[in-house]
Write an enzyme that holds these catalytic residues in place. Structure first.
Site, PDB file in Angstrom:
ATOM      1  N   ILE A 126      29.662 -22.218   3.494  1.00 19.72           N
ATOM      2  CA  ILE A 126      28.955 -23.492   3.502  1.00 19.72           C
ATOM      3  C   ILE A 126      27.487 -23.228   3.828  1.00 19.72           C
ATOM      4  CG2 ILE A 126      28.768 -25.764   4.590  1.00 19.72           C
ATOM      5  CD1 ILE A 126      31.340 -25.526   3.052  1.00 19.72           C
ATOM      6  N   TYR A 151      38.283 -12.767  13.679  1.00 15.78           N
ATOM      7  CA  TYR A 151      37.954 -14.133  13.259  1.00 15.78           C
ATOM      8  C   TYR A 151      39.075 -14.715  12.396  1.00 15.78           C
ATOM      9  CZ  TYR A 151      35.283 -17.801  10.786  1.00 15.78           C
ATOM     10  OH  TYR A 151      34.845 -18.992  10.240  1.00 15.78           O
TER      11      TYR A 151
END
Length: 260
Positions: free
Chosen positions: A198, A165
């Protein structure tokens, strides 16, 4: 709204806009006057956000597309251009490991397989390239545009259990810098927004109170980010206020990692 942040008359495509940061960005763009193509792999999510936009008088078009599939992205882009005439703004927001988004493996990278890496690379790197390839002919023809790619602080600083990632997000940032140099003469800018944690629906479902306390110790501003925190900077980079900014990566991370 301040004229510099006014997007009236602009056409924006936001990928992965059915929830989280993508949804917040699509809604904010519409409030700023843009017509928004709301993309999501799950069409019901895209339609729900488009309905929200239309409920307050905005203009939206919901479209399903798999960003890892170039033909799917090009079909969506062609439909958008057929309706609106062009695309002025692309927000590459769709990310993580795509719609299936498997759990992150706690194993060291050298114990993982290419089958585990591929969803992260396909979505976070190849997906960005596919979307840029699809929209850049319209932007170059009309000599103007904004591309904003949402990456992660994992791509800036690296995360030990997120090697694939991290690499894919770093690759997307490098790609944006190359695109910025390639298309600047057309008055097209290309920038990245790098996020830390987030409070999206996916994140909220995975973090309990104990885990949250541990996470927040790494943040100078001791709260999780909200989708609106990211959407505000994305709007700025899409606006006339950022006309001479390109090839940059801006962290929105509550002080998780500083940028020199």
């Amino acid at each position: 709204m301040d004229s510099l942040m006014d997007l009236t008359g602009k056409i924006a495509l936001v990928t992965g806009a059915g929830q989280g940061v993508g949804r917040a960005t699509a809604l904010l763009f519409a409030q700023a006057g843009a017509s928004v193509v709301v993309n999501d792999f799950h069409i019901d999510r895209a339609k729900a956000v488009a309905d929200e936009i239309e409920a307050f008088g905005g203009v939206a078009m919901a479209r399903q597309a798999d960003i890892t599939n170039l033909a799917s992205v090009e079909a969506m882009t062609s439909e958008a251009i057929a309706r609106f005439g062009r695309i002025d703004i692309l927000v590459n927001n769709a990310g993580n490991a795509g719609p299936s988004d498997p759990n992150i493996s706690p194993k060291p990278f050298w114990e993982t397989s290419p089958e585990e890496w591929e969803p992260f690379i396909a979505t976070n790197f190849n997906g960005v390239m596919n979307c840029c390839k699809a929209v850049l002919p319209s932007m170059t023809q009309h000599r103007g545009g904004r591309i904003i790619t949402v990456i992660s602080d994992a791509g800036r600083v690296g995360e030990p259990h997120l090697a694939a990632y991290s690499g894919a997000k770093a690759g997307a940032a490098g790609f944006m810098r190359a695109i910025a140099k390639a298309v600047g003469r057309f008055e097209i800018t290309a920038n990245c927004v790098a996020l830390s944690t987030i409070r999206t629906p996916g994140v909220a479902s995975m973090i309990d109170e104990d885990a949250l306390g541990k996470i927040l110790k790494s943040y100078v501003i001791r709260r999780l980010g909200e989708p609106s925190d990211a959407a505000g900077l994305i709007l700025f980079l899409a606006s006339g206020a950022a006309a001479w900014i390109t090839g940059q990566t801006y962290p929105v991370n509550g002080g998780y990692a500083f940028s020199s």
